[in-house]
Design a protein around this motif. Structure first.
Motif, PDB file in Angstrom:
ATOM      1  N   VAL A 196       0.851  -1.191   0.000  1.00 57.57           N
ATOM      2  CA  VAL A 196       0.000   0.000   0.000  1.00 57.57           C
ATOM      3  C   VAL A 196       0.880   1.232   0.000  1.00 57.57           C
ATOM      4  CG1 VAL A 196      -1.780   1.268   1.236  1.00 57.57           C
ATOM      5  CG2 VAL A 196      -1.823  -1.179   1.285  1.00 57.57           C
ATOM      6  N   MET A 200      -1.792   6.519   5.316  1.00 53.61           N
ATOM      7  CA  MET A 200      -2.626   5.564   6.058  1.00 53.61           C
ATOM      8  C   MET A 200      -3.252   6.193   7.304  1.00 53.61           C
ATOM      9  SD  MET A 200      -2.766   2.787   4.422  1.00 53.61           S
ATOM     10  CE  MET A 200      -2.616   3.725   2.929  1.00 53.61           C
ATOM     11  N   THR A 201      -2.645   7.299   7.779  1.00 55.17           N
ATOM     12  CA  THR A 201      -3.182   7.920   8.992  1.00 55.17           C
ATOM     13  C   THR A 201      -4.581   8.499   8.739  1.00 55.17           C
ATOM     14  OG1 THR A 201      -2.209  10.076   8.510  1.00 55.17           O
ATOM     15  CG2 THR A 201      -0.857   8.538   9.803  1.00 55.17           C
ATOM     16  N   LEU A 219      -6.943   6.982   7.048  1.00 57.81           N
ATOM     17  CA  LEU A 219      -7.941   5.909   6.959  1.00 57.81           C
ATOM     18  C   LEU A 219      -8.593   5.651   8.311  1.00 57.81           C
ATOM     19  CD1 LEU A 219      -6.154   3.149   4.834  1.00 57.81           C
ATOM     20  CD2 LEU A 219      -7.884   4.736   4.057  1.00 57.81           C
ATOM     21  N   ARG A 270      -7.574   0.486   8.364  1.00 61.15           N
ATOM     22  CA  ARG A 270      -6.116   0.381   8.522  1.00 61.15           C
ATOM     23  C   ARG A 270      -5.739  -1.004   9.070  1.00 61.15           C
ATOM     24  NH1 ARG A 270      -5.313   5.343  10.784  1.00 61.15           N
ATOM     25  NH2 ARG A 270      -5.539   4.481  12.865  1.00 61.15           N
ATOM     26  N   LEU A 304      -6.125  -3.700   6.419  1.00 63.60           N
ATOM     27  CA  LEU A 304      -5.041  -3.596   5.431  1.00 63.60           C
ATOM     28  C   LEU A 304      -3.743  -4.171   5.977  1.00 63.60           C
ATOM     29  CD1 LEU A 304      -5.363  -0.111   3.765  1.00 63.60           C
ATOM     30  CD2 LEU A 304      -4.911  -2.258   2.588  1.00 63.60           C
ATOM     31  N   ASN A 305      -3.412  -3.775   7.216  1.00 61.51           N
ATOM     32  CA  ASN A 305      -2.167  -4.262   7.817  1.00 61.51           C
ATOM     33  C   ASN A 305      -2.151  -5.780   7.902  1.00 61.51           C
ATOM     34  OD1 ASN A 305      -0.832  -1.850   8.124  1.00 61.51           O
ATOM     35  ND2 ASN A 305      -1.790  -1.395  10.096  1.00 61.51           N
ATOM     36  N   SER A 340      -5.556   6.771  -0.464  1.00 65.72           N
ATOM     37  CA  SER A 340      -5.330   8.030   0.224  1.00 65.72           C
ATOM     38  C   SER A 340      -3.959   8.560  -0.210  1.00 65.72           C
ATOM     39  CB  SER A 340      -5.385   7.821   1.742  1.00 65.72           C
ATOM     40  OG  SER A 340      -5.334   9.047   2.403  1.00 65.72           O
TER      41      SER A 340
END
Ligand code: IPE
Ligand code: IPE
Ligand code: MG
Length: 269
Positions: free
Chosen positions: A105, A109-110, A112, A117, A120-121, A140
Motif C-alpha cells: 500500500v 494511512m493515517t 484511513l 487500517r 489492510l495491515n 489516500s
C-alpha cells in the motif's frame, strides 16, 4: 481475446503497469444507478486485471484506488468506498495467497479509519511472503503528499547529520519515496476518457508511456489490458536519445559512440 494475448511479446512486457481506475461514477449514473453501484462493479475489473497481470508475469501493478483529494467527496460515498475496500480485502486475501500475489500500500494511512487500517495491515502481513505479482494499492495517495513527506524526512536526516546535502542524488531522493522498493512504471493507463494525471506518481511517471482509453473502469477487462500492452510494445521509447541511437543500441548495445568531430571537423565549426 486469446488472439490478442498471443500477439503480446512476453520478452517485452512492461515491468510495472500503473492504472488510474476512473469512471465508476459515470458508469453507474449512465445506468440510472447510484455512484456506489459503479464502485461495487469496479471491483470485478480489479479482480480481472490483477489476474490478467499475474498470468502474463507482470512484476508490478499499481492501482490508484483513492486519492488524497477524494476525501472531499460526499461523506456517504467516502464511507461506502471504505466499507467496500475492507470487504474486498477480506474476501480477496485467500485468492492473493493462492496466486502468490504480494500486496503493498502507498498513501497516507493515517487518514484511513482505524478498522480499514487494521484490515489492510493484516492483509499486508498475510501476503508478505508471496513472490509473484506485486500489487500496489495507492490509497489516500497523492504525489504531492508523497513528495512533501519525502522532503520532510530528508530534511530531518540532514538536520540529524545523517545526510550531506551536497551528496544528494536522484537515487537518494528515490529512497525517500513511498515507491522506493518498486521500479518506475513503464506503462500508465487511465480509463474513462480523461486526459490527466490527477496527482498520481508525478515523479515516477517521468518516462512512462501513457495510454488513455474511453472505456469506463467497470467495463475494463483483460482484453483492454492486452490492447494497452500491445500499444505499448509498438512504441519507440527514446529516453531523450534519437531514434537512430535507439536502433543502433538494439543492433549493438556496446556500439562505439562517434565523436562530434567525425561529422563536423573542428576547422569547419
Ligand atoms: C474512480 O471513479 C474511482 C475513484 C476515484 C474512487 P470515479 O468515482 O472518479 O468515477 P467518475 O470519474 O466520477 O465517473
Ligand atoms: C483519480 O480520479 C483518482 C482515482 C482514480 C483514485 P478522480 O476521478 O478523482 O480524478 P479527477 O478529479 O477527475 O481529476
Ligand atoms: Mg473520476
Amino acid at each position: 481475446m486469446d488472439e490478442l494475448k498471443e500477439k503480446i511479446d512476453l520478452k517485452k512486457l512492461p515491468s510495472h503497469i500503473a492504472i488510474i481506475m476512473d469512471g465508476n461514477g459515470r458508469w453507474a449514473q449512465e445506468k440510472g444507478q447510484d455512484r456506489l453501484f459503479g464502485h461495487f462493479h469496479g471491483v470485478e475489473s480489479v479482480r480481472d486485471i490483477v489476474e490478467g497481470c499475474a498470468e502474463l508475469g507482470i512484476g508490478y501493478l499499481t492501482l490508484y484506488a483513492f486519492s488524497t483529494e477524494n476525501w472531499d467527496r460526499p461523506a456517504y460515498e467516502v464511507t461506502g468506498l471504505m466499507e467496500l475496500l475492507v470487504e474486498t480485502i477480506r474476501n480477496e486475501v485467500g485468492t492473493l495467497n493462492k496466486n502468490n500475489i504480494r500486496l503493498h500500500v502507498i498513501g497516507d494511512m493515517t487518514m484511513l479509519p482505524e478498522y480499514a487500517r487494521n484490515e489492510l495491515n493484516e492483509a499486508l502481513e498475510l501476503t508478505a511472503a508471496n513472490t509473484g505479482l506485486n500489487l500496489v494499492m495507492a490509497l489516500s495517495y497523492s504525489s504531492r503528499w508523497e513528495l512533501t513527506e519525502a522532503v520532510k524526512s530528508l530534511a530531518q536526516d540532514v538536520r540529524a547529520g545523517k545526510l550531506d546535502p551536497a551528496a544528494i542524488t536522484q537515487d537518494t531522493l528515490q529512497q525517500y519515496l513511498s515507491t522506493k522498493d518498486f521500479p518506475d512504471p513503464e506503462l500508465m493507463i487511465r480509463t474513462s476518457g480523461e486526459y490527466r494525471i490527477s496527482n498520481f506518481l508525478l515523479y515516477q511517471l517521468a518516462y512512462a508511456e501513457l495510454y488513455f482509453t474511453g472505456v469506463r473502469w467497470p467495463d475494463f477487462r483483460k482484453k483492454n489490458l492486452y490492447e494497452a500492452i500491445l500499444d505499448f510494445q509498438g512504441r519507440e521509447r527514446r529516453f531523450g536519445k534519437t531514434s537512430a541511437q535507439i536502433q543502433q543500441d538494439l543492433i549493438s548495445p556496446e556500439g562505439t559512440p562517434k565523436t562530434p568531430e567525425a561529422f563536423c571537423p573542428k576547422d569547419n565549426r
